[in-house]
Write a protein that holds these residues in place. Structure first.
Motif, PDB file in Angstrom:
ATOM      1  N   GLU A 115       0.705  -1.086  -0.009  1.00 18.75           N
ATOM      2  CA  GLU A 115      -0.100  -0.087   0.049  1.00 18.75           C
ATOM      3  C   GLU A 115       0.811   1.121  -0.036  1.00 18.75           C
ATOM      4  N   GLU A 116       1.975   1.171   0.694  1.00 14.73           N
ATOM      5  CA  GLU A 116       2.800   2.224   0.763  1.00 14.73           C
ATOM      6  C   GLU A 116       3.956   2.600  -0.255  1.00 14.73           C
ATOM      7  N   LYS A 117       3.729   1.530  -1.193  1.00 11.92           N
ATOM      8  CA  LYS A 117       4.796   1.496  -2.522  1.00 11.92           C
ATOM      9  C   LYS A 117       6.017   1.169  -2.155  1.00 11.92           C
ATOM     10  N   CYS A 118       6.455   0.359  -0.952  1.00 10.66           N
ATOM     11  CA  CYS A 118       7.704   0.204  -0.199  1.00 10.66           C
ATOM     12  C   CYS A 118       8.050  -1.284  -0.898  1.00 10.66           C
ATOM     13  N   SER A 119       9.129  -1.242  -1.622  1.00 11.99           N
ATOM     14  CA  SER A 119       9.612  -2.590  -2.384  1.00 11.99           C
ATOM     15  C   SER A 119       9.842  -3.621  -1.348  1.00 11.99           C
ATOM     16  N   VAL A 120       8.855  -4.727  -1.460  1.00  4.94           N
ATOM     17  CA  VAL A 120       9.084  -6.109  -0.824  1.00  4.94           C
ATOM     18  C   VAL A 120      10.064  -6.910  -1.549  1.00  4.94           C
ATOM     19  N   THR A 121      11.342  -7.207  -0.698  1.00  6.29           N
ATOM     20  CA  THR A 121      12.221  -7.714  -1.486  1.00  6.29           C
ATOM     21  C   THR A 121      12.118  -9.466  -1.203  1.00  6.29           C
ATOM     22  N   GLU A 122      12.796 -10.287  -1.882  1.00  7.08           N
ATOM     23  CA  GLU A 122      12.692 -11.505  -2.176  1.00  7.08           C
ATOM     24  C   GLU A 122      12.864 -12.279  -0.675  1.00  7.08           C
ATOM     25  N   ASP A 123      13.965 -11.639   0.267  1.00  7.64           N
ATOM     26  CA  ASP A 123      14.448 -12.079   1.301  1.00  7.64           C
ATOM     27  C   ASP A 123      13.291 -11.724   2.342  1.00  7.64           C
ATOM     28  N   ILE A 124      12.460 -10.495   2.573  1.00  7.12           N
ATOM     29  CA  ILE A 124      11.417 -10.673   3.271  1.00  7.12           C
ATOM     30  C   ILE A 124      10.341 -11.604   3.262  1.00  7.12           C
ATOM     31  N   PHE A 125       9.842 -12.034   1.907  1.00  3.60           N
ATOM     32  CA  PHE A 125       9.054 -12.955   1.647  1.00  3.60           C
ATOM     33  C   PHE A 125       9.619 -14.365   2.264  1.00  3.60           C
ATOM     34  N   LEU A 126      10.861 -14.573   1.907  1.00  2.00           N
ATOM     35  CA  LEU A 126      11.297 -16.245   2.316  1.00  2.00           C
ATOM     36  C   LEU A 126      11.342 -16.178   3.822  1.00  2.00           C
TER      37      LEU A 126
END
Length: 251
Positions: free
Chosen positions: A78-89
């Motif tokens: 929502e805040e257009k902040c990039s969600v990186t692969e490492d955060i998801f993992l």
């Protein structure tokens, strides 16, 4: 999350400052207050970036607060902040640690909705979680079956399986006694130009030994020797399978 202020912030709040305070706080509810109060202190001041968001997601995951962690992922979007692969993992691995492999798969599939590019790292991580869960006797259809479906999707997403990916699945299939399927994947990987590692060879050798298929085990060992990998055979956990083979054939 609430916005109660724990203390008075300096006029110039920095990402480094917020990060250090969150890391230093042992209690998760206080870490949440620090995270929230940083943006609440000055209306037009500090905004969280992928560093502080990612840290807070990791803290929530470590406290098994997965719903709150996923809510932060949505807030990042929502805040257009990039969600990186490492955060998801980090969320996927957390789900794996508490034996929730299908939740790990669900979060994995959310990555594309966030325009987060799937890489080999993502696939190997999720496949590893699914394979690991079968040690707890989770049904083949729900866990290993999901791993195989994801494996089949890889090429369609520009990530053709590599040797590590094949090896992960072959290891999982062997642990389940699905030696025929493991052998098929082994043969396929060679036709695709993926060289099996010593671990992949020994997983399959061990599987053949466990199912008393000694001719196949010896044949694969001879094949391994032609690849100059046999000297690496004795690398710890693989000794069990080879010891069985040695005893049966009296080498």
């Amino acid at each position: 999350m609430g916005s109660k202020t724990l203390f008075k912030w300096s006029k110039q709040i920095t990402t480094s400052q917020v990060e250090q305070l969150i890391k230093a706080e042992k209690e998760i509810h206080k870490a949440i207050l620090i995270f929230d109060s940083a943006t609440a202190e000055y209306t037009n001041g500090f905004r969280h970036d992928h560093t502080t968001f990612g840290l807070m997601v990791a803290r929530l995951v470590s406290a098994n607060q997965f719903r709150s962690a996923e809510a932060l992922l949505d807030r990042m979007k929502e805040e257009k902040c990039s969600v990186t692969e490492d955060i998801f993992l980090s969320v996927c691995r957390g789900c794996g640690c508490v034996h929730r492999p299908l939740d790990a798969v669900r979060v994995f599939h959310k990555m594309e909705d966030f325009q987060c590019k799937l890489t080999q790292k993502s696939y190997i991580t999720i496949l590893g979680i699914l394979v690991e869960e079968n040690r707890l006797k989770i049904a083949f259809s729900s866990s290993m079956g999901a791993a195989l479906r994801i494996f089949c999707e890889m090429s369609n997403h520009g990530c053709p399986p590599d040797s590590d990916t094949y090896g992960t699945l072959i290891n999982g299939l062997c642990k389940l006694g699905k030696i025929g399927e493991a052998k098929e994947l082994f043969n396929e990987m060679e036709t695709k130009g993926c060289l099996p590692s010593v671990v992949t060879y020994t997983s399959l050798i061990h599987g053949f030994c466990q199912t008393n298929n000694l001719d196949e085990a010896v044949g694969l060992f001879e094949h391994m020797k032609t690849k100059c990998l046999y000297l690496q055979l004795f690398d710890g956990w693989t000794l069990q399978g080879w010891a069985f083979l040695h005893k049966q054939w009296n080498y």
